[in-house]
Design an enzyme around this catalytic site. Sequence first.
Site, PDB file in Angstrom:
ATOM      1  CE1 TYR A 145      -3.738   2.474   0.865  1.00 14.45           C
ATOM      2  CE2 TYR A 145      -2.252   3.284   2.562  1.00 14.45           C
ATOM      3  CZ  TYR A 145      -3.397   3.424   1.812  1.00 14.45           C
ATOM      4  OH  TYR A 145      -4.204   4.517   1.991  1.00 14.45           O
ATOM      5  CG  ASP A 240       5.943   3.443   0.744  1.00 15.53           C
ATOM      6  OD1 ASP A 240       6.265   3.955   1.835  1.00 15.53           O
ATOM      7  OD2 ASP A 240       4.786   3.465   0.302  1.00 15.53           O
ATOM      8  CE  LYS A 268       2.487   4.901   8.545  1.00 12.97           C
ATOM      9  NZ  LYS A 268       1.100   5.326   8.592  1.00 12.97           N
TER      10      LYS A 268
HETATM   11  N1  HOZ Z   1      -3.089   3.850   6.195  1.00 12.19           N
HETATM   12  C1  HOZ Z   1      -3.080   3.499   7.573  1.00 12.19           C
HETATM   13  C2  HOZ Z   1      -2.947   2.048   7.756  1.00 12.19           C
HETATM   14  N2  HOZ Z   1      -1.884   1.434   7.061  1.00 12.19           N
HETATM   15  C3  HOZ Z   1      -4.317   3.948   8.269  1.00 12.19           C
HETATM   16  C4  HOZ Z   1      -4.152   5.276   8.829  1.00 12.19           C
HETATM   17  C5  HOZ Z   1      -5.258   5.684   9.808  1.00 12.19           C
HETATM   18  O1  HOZ Z   1      -6.354   5.148   9.757  1.00 12.19           O
HETATM   19  O2  HOZ Z   1      -5.004   6.543  10.606  1.00 12.19           O
END
Ligand code: HOZ
Length: 424
Positions: A145, A240, A268
Site C-alpha cells: 500500500y 516506500d 510517520k
Molecule cells: N493507512 C493506515 C494504515 N496502514 C491507516 C491510517 C489511519 O487510519 O489513521
Amino acid sequence: MLNRTKSIAAYKEALKYIPGGVNSPVRALKAVGENPLFIERAKGVILTDVDGNDYIDFCLSWGVFILGYAHSAVLRTVNQSIKLGTSYGIPTLQETELARRVNHFIPSMERVRFVNSGTEAVMSAIRLARGYTNRNLIVKFVGCYHGHVDHLLVGAGSGVTTLASALSAGVPDAFVAYTLCLPFNDKKAVDHLFSIHGKEIAAVIVEPVPANMGVVPSQNGFLHYLREVTLAYGALLIFDEVITGFRLTAGGAQQLFNITPDLTTVGKIVGGGFPAAAFGGRADIMQMLAPEGDVYQAGTLSGNPVAMSAGIKTLDLLSQQGVYDALNKKAGRFVEQLRKQLAGKGIVINAVGNMFTLFFTEGEVNNFEDVRQCDTVRFGSFFRYMLAHGVYLSPSQFEACFVSVAHTEKQLDRVASIAGNFNG
Ligand code: HOZ
C-alpha cells in the site's frame, strides 16, 4: 466488559457529520466487528479513551510513536516551536536541520523534500521518477500500500482490502493503465514483465518490508533482485519506507538489507507525531524537482516548523547509542513469548525487528494470496478479546503492530499472558 458508553455516543454524533464517523476508514474498526474508540489522551504506550478506559497500544498511531506518546522532550521542543508561530510559508532553519538528519540516518536520501503525508511523498516520488526516466510505467506489488493516490490503488493492501473490488470506485481505468501489479516475492513474474516492458518502466515501488498486508518479509533475495533488474533496464527503484523508515534500524529497511534505492519515501516517525513526510534520493534525480527542474511539486504547509521541530527531536533521541538494538531485542523476546503462548492455536506470527502481525492461519504467509487465506473472523474475535482486556492491536489482519521504546517488559509479559488465554 469495559464501559464504552461515551465512545459509542461520540461515534453516533460523528456519524452525523463525518462519513463513517472517521477520517480514515480502518479506524472505524469494521474489519474487527467493533465500534471505533474515541481517544481522550495518550502517554507512553497507554491510550485512554473518553470513557476513561486504558489500553496498552501496539498500533501507536500506525507506527508513528516509536518513542511512545507524549514524550516529554519532544513536547518541550514542540511547545517552544509553537510560541514562535506555527507556519510561515517561507523557509526556516528547521527544514535544513531535519533534512540533514534524514540524510545522516538514510544516506541514499542525498536531497530531501518535505511534504505532509506518506501519500503525498509517494505521489511526488512517482512523478519525479517518470519525469527523470521519461517513461510512464510503474510496477507495484499486490498487498503493498502506497497511500490513496489514484494510480496506486490497484491491488493495494491496508484499508483497500475491505473493498469489494481491487480498485476503489472513483478511479478511472485510464488512471491505472500505467500501473502494473505483480505478486510480492515472485522473481519470475518480475523477470517476465521486465523482459516485455523493461524499457518502458519508470520505476518499481515496494514496501521493503510490506506492513500493509500485515508483516510479510521478503524472501530469497527478492529485494536484491529488484535492485539488479531495475539497474539493468534503467528503471528507478523506490523504497516506500513510510512505515519502516527510522523504525527497523536507524537507516530503515535499506540499511537492514544493504540495498541502495534511487528514491525513498518516509513518513510517520519523521514528523514526531505531526503531519510530515518526505521523499528523497539521488541528487541528480532530485534536481529535476522545481524550482531546479521541471517536475512540479509544492505545498503550503510543507516543511511546517512545528512538525520539523518534533521530527528533529525525535531523530535526535533515536540517534542515541543502542536504541534500536535494545528495542529490537525487546520486541524479539516479546514475539517469542507470543509464539509460545499461542502455539497450537492456528496462529502464525510474522515479525521483522519491532514490527509483527498475528496471522490466523496454519500455513506460511509469504504474499498477499497467503494473507487472503487467513481467518479474518477469528482475527476479529482475537482483537475484541484483547481490547476487552485492555490491549489495542492494529485493527485489521492487513496491518502491522509495533513495539515501542516505551513498552516495558512488565507490560509485554502481561500482554503475552493475556493473549495465551485466548480460546476463540
Ligand atoms: N493507512 C493506515 C494504515 N496502514 C491507516 C491510517 C489511519 O487510519 O489513521
